[in-house]
Design an enzyme around this catalytic site. Structure first.
Site, PDB file in Angstrom:
ATOM      1  N   GLU A   1       0.355  -9.648  -1.284  1.00 32.69           N
ATOM      2  CA  GLU A   1      -0.773 -10.460  -1.469  1.00 32.69           C
ATOM      3  C   GLU A   1      -1.312 -10.216  -3.033  1.00 32.69           C
ATOM      4  OE1 GLU A   1      -2.983  -9.044   2.518  1.00 32.69           O
ATOM      5  OE2 GLU A   1      -2.030  -7.428   1.644  1.00 32.69           O
TER       6      GLU A   1
ATOM      7  N   ALA B   1       0.764  -1.237  -0.124  1.00 32.54           N
ATOM      8  CA  ALA B   1      -0.121   0.137  -0.045  1.00 32.54           C
ATOM      9  C   ALA B   1       0.907   1.443  -0.101  1.00 32.54           C
ATOM     10  CB  ALA B   1      -0.736  -0.066   1.054  1.00 32.54           C
TER      11      ALA B   1
ATOM     12  N   GLY C   1       1.002  -5.599   0.846  1.00 30.77           N
ATOM     13  CA  GLY C   1      -0.150  -5.745  -0.420  1.00 30.77           C
ATOM     14  C   GLY C   1       0.587  -6.318  -1.573  1.00 30.77           C
TER      15      GLY C   1
ATOM     16  N   GLU D   1       2.462  -5.892   7.995  1.00 33.21           N
ATOM     17  CA  GLU D   1       1.650  -5.084   8.236  1.00 33.21           C
ATOM     18  C   GLU D   1       1.383  -4.708   9.735  1.00 33.21           C
ATOM     19  OE1 GLU D   1       0.061  -6.499   4.105  1.00 33.21           O
ATOM     20  OE2 GLU D   1       1.198  -7.384   5.874  1.00 33.21           O
TER      21      GLU D   1
END
Length: 268
Positions: free
Chosen positions: A122, A74, A119, A142
């Site tokens: 991910e 992110a 992310g 995270e």
């Protein structure tokens, strides 16, 4: 979206290229190491929606144009300016990017080099297979910044490596270099430095030689059947089998086998 030949650009940061029956979805925000901003998340979702509707795309490969990173997760610089209301509004946009990749109906392969964190990892986990080169560094850090993996990581990682190993990796927020990531099953294939994209595209081309109807049905059975008890899983498999048993691809595949020739898949 802009289009030029076999290349389509979705917004400023996402490019889709075609290599025959293989589609390449390239993350292209090099100045930010492909950090996923709100705009980039929208573009990933839009590109995936386009690919999902493309019956000629038999396999999708997720790549990066940045030489030292797949995706660092992110965009925390953008997030730093958010109010709570901004974060709430952005959440479905961010989820749309990850679910867009996860729900692509054809087989998907991630080509990872350099950093694939948070992310970014991910996005790779949302693919069916991950090819990484020896420079890859992966992880879900995270909790070290006060959140949790929110792009599917808490669900996808344990499906790869088991609940206890996923808990250890998420709770410690540690990063893994390529060899350990391969040994623990976080990535599937380890290739020489700088070869992840080429090897992933070649791997995808081998997959794409098979029936597109069969590939999509097999993926559906694998995804829907995972985690079910055996009896329920076999019912999922039977439904997928029935969806292909009377297809043009099945007829062509049997005919080509008997005629000792390469099949010409109708894709229906």
């Amino acid at each position: 979206m802009t289009e030029q030949g076999d290349e389509r650009r979705f917004g400023e940061y996402v490019v889709v290229r075609r290599h025959g029956y293989v589609a390449e979805l390239a993350l292209d925000r090099p100045k930010a190491m492909n950090a996923v901003s709100t705009e980039m998340a929208r573009s990933i979702a839009a590109a995936c929606a386009c690919l999902a509707a493309d019956r000629d795309a038999r396999v999708t490969v997720l790549t990066s144009t940045h030489e030292r990173a797949f995706c660092v997760g992110a965009d925390l610089k953008e997030r730093n300016s958010f109010t709570d209301a901004d974060l709430v509004r952005q959440r479905p946009v961010a989820r749309g990017a990850y679910t867009g990749v996860l729900e692509l109906p054809m087989p998907t392969v991630a080509a990872v080099h350099g950093f694939a964190l948070g992310g970014g990892f991910e996005l790779a986990l949302s693919c069916d297979l991950i090819v990484a080169d020896t420079t890859a560094v992966v992880g879900l850090p995270e909790v070290s910044v006060g959140v949790i993996p929110g792009g599917g990581g808490t669900q996808l990682l344990p499906r790869r490596v088991g609940a206890a190993r996923a808990a250890e990796l998420i709770f410690t927020a540690r990063r893994l270099e390529a060899a350990e990531a391969r040994d623990l099953g976080l990535v599937d294939e380890l290739v020489a430095e700088g070869r992840d994209r080429e090897e992933a595209l070649a791997f995808a081309a081998r997959i794409a030689a098979n029936s597109p109807v069969g590939l999509r049905a097999a993926k559906r059975a694998l995804r829907l059947g995972h985690g079910l008890d055996l009896r329920a899983g076999l019912e999922v498999e039977d439904a997928a089998w029935r969806s292909v048993a009377f297809s043009g691809d099945r007829a062509e595949g049997v005919a080509a086998f008997n005629e000792k020739r390469s099949p010409q898949w109708p894709g229906e």
